[in-house]
Design a protein around this motif. Structure first.
Motif, PDB file in Angstrom:
ATOM      1  N   UNK A 147      17.392 -88.017  43.336  1.00  0.00           N
ATOM      2  CA  UNK A 147      17.235 -86.857  42.476  1.00  0.00           C
ATOM      3  C   UNK A 147      17.700 -85.605  43.191  1.00  0.00           C
ATOM      4  N   UNK A 148      18.079 -84.599  42.392  1.00  0.00           N
ATOM      5  CA  UNK A 148      18.393 -83.300  42.949  1.00  0.00           C
ATOM      6  C   UNK A 148      17.122 -82.533  43.253  1.00  0.00           C
ATOM      7  N   UNK A 149      17.296 -81.292  43.789  1.00  0.00           N
ATOM      8  CA  UNK A 149      16.133 -80.512  44.215  1.00  0.00           C
ATOM      9  C   UNK A 149      15.204 -80.237  43.040  1.00  0.00           C
ATOM     10  N   UNK A 150      15.751 -79.750  41.923  1.00  0.00           N
ATOM     11  CA  UNK A 150      14.910 -79.384  40.797  1.00  0.00           C
ATOM     12  C   UNK A 150      14.229 -80.604  40.195  1.00  0.00           C
ATOM     13  N   UNK A 151      14.978 -81.707  40.063  1.00  0.00           N
ATOM     14  CA  UNK A 151      14.398 -82.920  39.494  1.00  0.00           C
ATOM     15  C   UNK A 151      13.313 -83.485  40.415  1.00  0.00           C
ATOM     16  N   UNK A 152      13.527 -83.375  41.732  1.00  0.00           N
ATOM     17  CA  UNK A 152      12.514 -83.845  42.670  1.00  0.00           C
ATOM     18  C   UNK A 152      11.249 -83.014  42.561  1.00  0.00           C
ATOM     19  N   UNK A 153      11.413 -81.696  42.432  1.00  0.00           N
ATOM     20  CA  UNK A 153      10.254 -80.822  42.268  1.00  0.00           C
ATOM     21  C   UNK A 153       9.495 -81.173  40.988  1.00  0.00           C
ATOM     22  N   UNK A 154      10.223 -81.386  39.897  1.00  0.00           N
ATOM     23  CA  UNK A 154       9.576 -81.755  38.640  1.00  0.00           C
ATOM     24  C   UNK A 154       8.875 -83.099  38.754  1.00  0.00           C
ATOM     25  N   UNK A 155       9.493 -84.044  39.481  1.00  0.00           N
ATOM     26  CA  UNK A 155       8.885 -85.361  39.645  1.00  0.00           C
ATOM     27  C   UNK A 155       7.565 -85.261  40.408  1.00  0.00           C
TER      28      UNK A 155
END
Length: 454
Positions: free
Chosen positions: A247-255
């Protein structure tokens, strides 16, 4: 899921743990630690200005904590551990080169950023590497020793700061602090790092294989449940871990946020880390005032504080024993924290610091076990993000504790405020004792699973 590894390469585990200990020691071997408040005062700052710097420091930790945690799940965690001491060193250098309020403020921002880079990344890297080596059952024990190594770094800093200040003044103290940070970066480069596609699911009854010594013991004796170190209940729903992939940074944060929001076991573990770590961590800052209130001279205060740090050291070293605690045992440990801190403060005598040392040591042990419990419940690739969210929650509670303590101490004095601030440990212990366990149907009936959390 059972990790099938009959033998673990002991040299690899030893190198990993030795690197962790060295990094923790050097990161806290900062000679400015016991002197920076005096340094600020000598520069001409008022008490109000110094207090505002502490607020900036805490706010910086909150601001950078979660973004850096998500970053650690996207880029190299080892790289962040190397960068963190360099960022902190830049802040220390700025302090001694341009001693002024703006420089101190920027230095605290850099120090907060450096701490945020470590928070989450260190725990995630260490857990992942132990998991890869089949030694994840050692996590709580080794983390406790690493915390002790950090405490020893603080103690050595206190011993060396005075002589170095006498010889070379604040520039020498600052240079020594920068040097320790540079050495920490060199040590961090020795961390191994392997990034799996996704962490193993941890919602079924979990077992980890502890390395079998070369002398050869019964392999069955090496198997024990990781969750035995974590007080609380297992994952109730039995759902598999989400394979988040790359995942990218934003997707990782959301996860990471989604995992806390949608998985009650993870959410409760995050809250436990925050509550357990915040109170005694904040009260440590007020222990010098409590010592002065007992009537001792100012030069005796460091000796009483040394007693507290001895307690913290013992608490970290007892993590291996603490792994065996079930729900009731962990609740009793939290009660010991509350009784030790409150009782020691209310004595109003120097001898009360023995009780305080007991409370601080129990607080350190409870914090290590709560962190291990959290790591065991995190799944997917957002491990550092979730850990950083727990760190941010801790920082928020610490700020709230500062505010509450200040108001109480103004009205009723330090001793009563100290005791009242320790009260939540007793409440939390009672909650754990009275909380009903969810019904869990294990995937298989094994003797090891029977030793899970009670």
């Amino acid at each position: 899921m059972i990790h099938l590894a009959s033998r673990v390469p002991d040299p690899a585990v030893r190198r990993l743990t030795a690197t962790l200990y060295g990094y923790a020691f050097l990161s806290d071997l900062v000679l400015l630690y016991p002197l920076y408040v005096v340094f600020f005062a000598d520069t001409g700052l008022s008490v109000g200005q110094i207090s505002s710097l502490f607020v900036i420091w805490s706010a910086a930790g909150i601001l950078f904590e979660v973004p850096s945690g998500a970053w650690a799940d996207v880029v190299s965690r080892r790289l962040l551990l190397c960068l963190a001491p360099l960022v902190t060193a830049a802040g220390f250098a700025l302090w001694v080169l341009l001693p002024s309020y703006p420089a101190f403020a920027v230095g605290f921002l850099l120090w907060g950023a450096g701490g945020a880079l470590v928070s989450g990344a260190l725990e995630a890297l260490f857990w992942t590497e132990l998991d890869r080596l089949g030694a994840v059952g050692r996590y709580a024990r080794v983390l406790g020793r690493a915390r002790t190594a950090g405490v020893l770094g603080v103690v050595v800093s206190g011993v060396l700061a005075g002589p170095v200040l006498a010889v070379g003044g604040y520039p020498a103290v600052g240079a020594a602090s920068v040097l320790a940070c540079l050495l920490a970066t060199i040590v961090a480069a020795r961390f191994p790092e392997h990034r799996p596609q996704a962490d193993a699911p941890l919602d079924a009854p979990v077992q980890a294989v502890v390395p079998v010594p070369a002398s050869g013991h019964d392999p069955a004796a090496a198997v024990r449940p990781v969750a035995a170190a974590m007080p609380g209940d297992r994952e109730p729903d039995g759902s598999p871990a989400d394979d988040e992939g790359d995942l990218g940074w934003w997707d990782t944060l959301r996860a990471g946020v989604t995992q806390i929001r949608t998985r009650p076991p993870v959410r409760s573990a995050v809250l436990l880390v925050a509550v357990v770590a915040a109170d005694w961590g904040a009260l440590d800052e007020y222990s010098p005032l409590l010592a002065l209130d007992t009537g001792v001279r100012a030069e005796v205060v460091p000796l009483l504080l040394l007693l507290l740090w001895a307690g913290v050291t013992v608490g970290g070293l007892l993590a291996g024993v603490g792994e065996r605690l079930g729900r009731r045992g962990y609740a009793a440990l939290l009660g010991l924290v509350g009784v030790g801190l409150a009782g020691g403060a209310l004595t109003g005598r120097p001898a009360g610091f023995v009780l305080l040392a007991l409370g601080f040591g129990a607080g350190q042990l409870a914090t290590v076990l709560a962190d291990a419990r959290l790591q065991a419940r995190i799944t997917g690739n957002s491990r550092a993000t979730v850990t950083s969210l727990a760190g941010m929650a801790t920082d928020l509670l610490i700020i709230a504790t500062y505010a509450g303590y200040g108001l109480l101490a103004t009205v009723v004095g330090n001793a009563v405020a100290f005791a009242a601030t320790a009260g939540p440990y007793l409440v939390l212990g009672l909650v754990l004792l009275t909380r009903r366990r969810p019904t869990v149907v294990p995937a298989s009936s094994t003797a090891a699973a029977a030793h899970g959390p009670r």
